[in-house]
Motif scaffolding. Structure first.
Motif, PDB file in Angstrom:
ATOM      1  N   ALA A 470     -19.535  -0.827  -5.941  1.00  6.58           N
ATOM      2  CA  ALA A 470     -19.497  -1.186  -4.522  1.00  6.58           C
ATOM      3  C   ALA A 470     -19.512   0.069  -3.647  1.00  6.58           C
ATOM      4  CB  ALA A 470     -18.248  -2.017  -4.227  1.00  6.58           C
ATOM      5  N   ALA A 471     -18.753   1.103  -4.058  1.00  7.47           N
ATOM      6  CA  ALA A 471     -18.733   2.354  -3.297  1.00  7.47           C
ATOM      7  C   ALA A 471     -20.108   3.015  -3.303  1.00  7.47           C
ATOM      8  CB  ALA A 471     -17.685   3.301  -3.884  1.00  7.47           C
ATOM      9  N   GLU A 475     -22.472   3.777  -0.004  1.00  8.90           N
ATOM     10  CA  GLU A 475     -22.957   5.127   0.300  1.00  8.90           C
ATOM     11  C   GLU A 475     -24.484   5.148   0.423  1.00  8.90           C
ATOM     12  OE1 GLU A 475     -19.309   7.302  -2.170  1.00  8.90           O
ATOM     13  OE2 GLU A 475     -21.356   7.288  -2.948  1.00  8.90           O
ATOM     14  N   HIS A 476     -25.143   4.407  -0.458  1.00 16.71           N
ATOM     15  CA  HIS A 476     -26.603   4.369  -0.434  1.00 16.71           C
ATOM     16  C   HIS A 476     -27.101   3.691   0.843  1.00 16.71           C
ATOM     17  CE1 HIS A 476     -30.671   4.264  -2.027  1.00 16.71           C
ATOM     18  NE2 HIS A 476     -30.745   2.979  -1.695  1.00 16.71           N
ATOM     19  N   ALA A 477     -26.431   2.608   1.228  1.00 17.40           N
ATOM     20  CA  ALA A 477     -26.858   1.868   2.419  1.00 17.40           C
ATOM     21  C   ALA A 477     -26.639   2.669   3.699  1.00 17.40           C
ATOM     22  CB  ALA A 477     -26.111   0.540   2.496  1.00 17.40           C
ATOM     23  N   GLY A 479     -26.281   6.045   3.812  1.00 22.72           N
ATOM     24  CA  GLY A 479     -26.755   7.424   3.697  1.00 22.72           C
ATOM     25  C   GLY A 479     -25.632   8.432   3.614  1.00 22.72           C
ATOM     26  N   LEU A 480     -24.498   8.044   3.011  1.00 22.24           N
ATOM     27  CA  LEU A 480     -23.339   8.933   2.898  1.00 22.24           C
ATOM     28  C   LEU A 480     -23.403   9.751   1.619  1.00 22.24           C
ATOM     29  CD1 LEU A 480     -20.548   6.392   3.944  1.00 22.24           C
ATOM     30  CD2 LEU A 480     -21.607   8.155   5.372  1.00 22.24           C
ATOM     31  N   PRO A 481     -22.754  10.930   1.592  1.00 24.12           N
ATOM     32  CA  PRO A 481     -22.695  11.694   0.346  1.00 24.12           C
ATOM     33  C   PRO A 481     -21.783  11.003  -0.661  1.00 24.12           C
ATOM     34  CG  PRO A 481     -21.323  12.708   2.029  1.00 24.12           C
ATOM     35  CD  PRO A 481     -22.082  11.612   2.718  1.00 24.12           C
ATOM     36  N   ARG A 482     -21.937  11.388  -1.912  1.00 21.04           N
ATOM     37  CA  ARG A 482     -21.122  10.782  -2.974  1.00 21.04           C
ATOM     38  C   ARG A 482     -19.645  11.084  -2.748  1.00 21.04           C
ATOM     39  NH1 ARG A 482     -21.537   8.981  -8.319  1.00 21.04           N
ATOM     40  NH2 ARG A 482     -19.748   9.509  -9.635  1.00 21.04           N
ATOM     41  N   GLY A 483     -18.837  10.044  -2.805  1.00 22.36           N
ATOM     42  CA  GLY A 483     -17.412  10.189  -2.571  1.00 22.36           C
ATOM     43  C   GLY A 483     -16.579   9.944  -3.819  1.00 22.36           C
ATOM     44  N   PHE A 484     -15.399   9.417  -3.617  1.00 20.34           N
ATOM     45  CA  PHE A 484     -14.446   9.198  -4.711  1.00 20.34           C
ATOM     46  C   PHE A 484     -14.948   8.157  -5.707  1.00 20.34           C
ATOM     47  CE2 PHE A 484     -10.819   6.838  -6.433  1.00 20.34           C
ATOM     48  CZ  PHE A 484     -10.073   7.851  -6.986  1.00 20.34           C
ATOM     49  N   ARG A 485     -14.745   8.416  -6.989  1.00 21.21           N
ATOM     50  CA  ARG A 485     -15.044   7.450  -8.040  1.00 21.21           C
ATOM     51  C   ARG A 485     -13.837   7.348  -8.977  1.00 21.21           C
ATOM     52  NH1 ARG A 485     -18.664   6.887  -5.051  1.00 21.21           N
ATOM     53  NH2 ARG A 485     -20.884   6.646  -5.498  1.00 21.21           N
ATOM     54  N   TYR A 486     -13.513   6.125  -9.376  1.00 23.61           N
ATOM     55  CA  TYR A 486     -12.462   5.919 -10.368  1.00 23.61           C
ATOM     56  C   TYR A 486     -12.982   6.321 -11.738  1.00 23.61           C
ATOM     57  CZ  TYR A 486      -9.911   3.139  -6.917  1.00 23.61           C
ATOM     58  OH  TYR A 486      -9.219   2.725  -5.804  1.00 23.61           O
ATOM     59  N   LEU A 487     -12.115   6.939 -12.526  1.00 24.13           N
ATOM     60  CA  LEU A 487     -12.463   7.226 -13.915  1.00 24.13           C
ATOM     61  C   LEU A 487     -12.249   5.969 -14.741  1.00 24.13           C
ATOM     62  CD1 LEU A 487     -10.927  10.784 -14.425  1.00 24.13           C
ATOM     63  CD2 LEU A 487     -13.260  10.153 -13.793  1.00 24.13           C
ATOM     64  N   LEU A 488     -13.182   5.678 -15.612  1.00 21.20           N
ATOM     65  CA  LEU A 488     -13.149   4.458 -16.413  1.00 21.20           C
ATOM     66  C   LEU A 488     -12.685   4.752 -17.844  1.00 21.20           C
ATOM     67  CD1 LEU A 488     -16.523   2.886 -15.225  1.00 21.20           C
ATOM     68  CD2 LEU A 488     -14.255   2.614 -14.222  1.00 21.20           C
TER      69      LEU A 488
END
Length: 488
Positions: A470-471, A475-477, A479-488
């Motif tokens: 979802a994040a 971001e793609h929609a 045009g934002l830079p890559r942000g926080f991602r949860y580690l899986l």
């Protein structure tokens, strides 16, 4: 390398700053123009930190030794001298964790608001050392029961506090290995406390009129107090607290690293919230409860550790040999934890590095159920100790998941550990003497609890994966830079 100091006046790019607009404090920005200077300073900072974390490992060894020495004392008359009957020994093991449940969350909330966590943790250590020492002088079961409850109440401050302290110094991709280094203290304690106990129980019995098990508590309690005094000057405080062991450049870099790491989550973890907002946020977050229950089942499956000398004794050897046989499985488990934790950090995976060790533990339980052959049952102990590696990775996963807010992270760690302690309280009754020497029912319960824990971790991984997707879509929609991602 440039001779220009790291901290230099001037208008530098915010490359190493938390953000252009979100950083309102007066901390100087490290200049980006000298990459080598930063790398050198950061390497020096981490080296100093790792040495102090090594001392935290020693404290955790003493912590675990003081809570688990009753199992070794049981082999040399502890139950008989205090006239324990039925499940009273199991209750003695269980009551310690009641104190853990009551104290962990308040302690971490209090710790988050302190300037000198080193003084707080060292004081708690000295007190639990004194309680261990007093246990060696008790004459009745009920006196031992009260001391064990108080021991858990005071010991509860250390482990969640130490894990939270690590999260204030290390970035997300550094935490796995350091958490493994800290938690290996339990495995080292399981290994070498058995060796120490065998030496004390074999050599001091009758000295000065004290039986062997009393000397075990007296010696280990005294050692704990000595280590506690040293800890006052060795345990690190928070990066925001002045530290004589850090240079000014290292001190500022330590704070800046955490601000940079928090920027990935779009939140400043260094800010303090009003009152107990961090605790209330953690209580209202369903993820805290889900992970707490999952860890509770995992801890229940690891309950064999509290009765390891008893399981070793089922192979028919005397008390000294049984204690010596406890060491090799835990030594292997400690070595494995470093490899798995490092691999987990490098790959960014948590779930499979939790599941793998738990499945190895299940293999050990199945082997122990299937035979009473001495060699094969001893082999099963090596498989069982591998499951403790999952605990290390799970704690790192918790730190990664709640990495954006310092106060909430402190409360989340404590609440999850408190809920996990219920696994220890109930699991103390998984191993009654009447189920021995095969302990088939005990192993079946451990298999069940391992399976439930794996299933809950899998469901949580699926949830985090959906959040990451979802994040990414947002971001793609936008045009934002890559942000926080949860580690899986």
């Amino acid at each position: 390398m440039s001779d220009r100091p790291l901290l230099d006046a001037g208008d530098y790019s915010p490359r190493y700053g938390a953000s252009q607009s979100g950083n309102s404090n007066d901390t100087p920005i490290l200049p980006y123009s000298d990459e080598q200077s930063r790398a050198f300073t950061e390497k020096r900072l981490l080296r100093k930190l790792d040495l102090r974390v090594a001392f935290l490992v020693l404290i955790y060894i003493m912590n675990y030794m003081d809570r688990s020495n009753a199992a070794a004392a049981r082999l040399r008359g502890f139950e008989e001298d205090l006239d324990m009957t039925g499940n009273q020994f199991n209750t003695l093991i269980s009551v310690l964790y009641v104190g853990y449940v009551l104290m962990q969350a308040p302690s971490n909330t209090f710790l988050d608001r302190m300037k000198r966590p080193s003084l707080y943790l060292s004081s708690c250590m000295a007190i639990w050392g004194a309680l261990t020492l007093f246990t060696g002088t008790v004459q009745t079961y009920h006196a031992a029961l009260i001391l064990r409850f108080l021991l858990g109440f005071v010991e509860a401050a250390f482990f969640p506090g130490a894990v939270f302290l690590l999260s204030q110094w290390y970035k997300r991709n550094e935490l796995g290995l350091r958490t493994a280094l800290l938690t290996c203290g339990s495995s080292v304690s399981n290994a070498f406390s058995a060796l120490i106990a065998s030496g004390i129980l074999a050599s001091l019995d009758g000295t000065l009129g004290f039986t062997a098990w009393r000397w075990l508590f007296l010696v280990e309690g005294t050692l704990t107090i000595i280590v506690a005094v040293c800890a006052i000057w060795i345990v690190p405080d928070f990066p925001s607290s002045p530290s004589v062991w850090l240079s000014p450049d290292e001190q500022i870099l330590a704070k800046r690293r955490m601000e940079e790491d928090a920027t990935a989550g779009n939140e400043d973890q260094s800010k303090h919230v009003e009152g107990f907002s961090g605790l209330s946020e953690a209580i209202m977050d369903w993820r805290v409860w889900w992970l707490g229950v999952a860890l509770s089942f995992m801890i229940a499956s690891l309950s064999f550790g509290n009765f390891f000398p008893t399981l070793s004794a089922t192979m028919g050897y005397n008390a000294t040999i049984s204690l010596l046989l406890c060491a090799p499985p835990w030594i292997l488990g400690t070595a494995t934890s470093f490899f798995v934790a490092r691999h987990s950090d490098v790959t960014g995976d948590r779930f499979w590095h939790i599941t793998g060790p738990l499945l190895l533990g299940v293999v050990g339980f199945v082997i122990a159920i299937s035979t009473m052959n001495t060699a094969v049952r001893y082999l099963s102990l090596f498989f069982m100790t591998q499951s403790s590696v999952a605990y290390v990775i799970f704690l790192t996963w918790v730190l990664n998941t709640f990495s954006q807010s310092r106060s909430k992270r402190a409360a989340a760690i404590a609440l999850i550990n408190s809920m996990a302690t219920f696994g220890n309280i109930g699991a103390a009754y998984f191993w009654p003497s009447s189920w021995g020497p095969s302990y088939v029912n005990s192993y079946l319960i451990c298999i069940l609890t391992s399976t439930v824990s794996i299933a809950m971790c899998w469901a949580f991984r699926k949830y985090l994966s959906r959040c990451n997707r979802a994040a990414e879509a947002e971001e793609h929609a936008l045009g934002l830079p890559r942000g926080f991602r949860y580690l899986l």
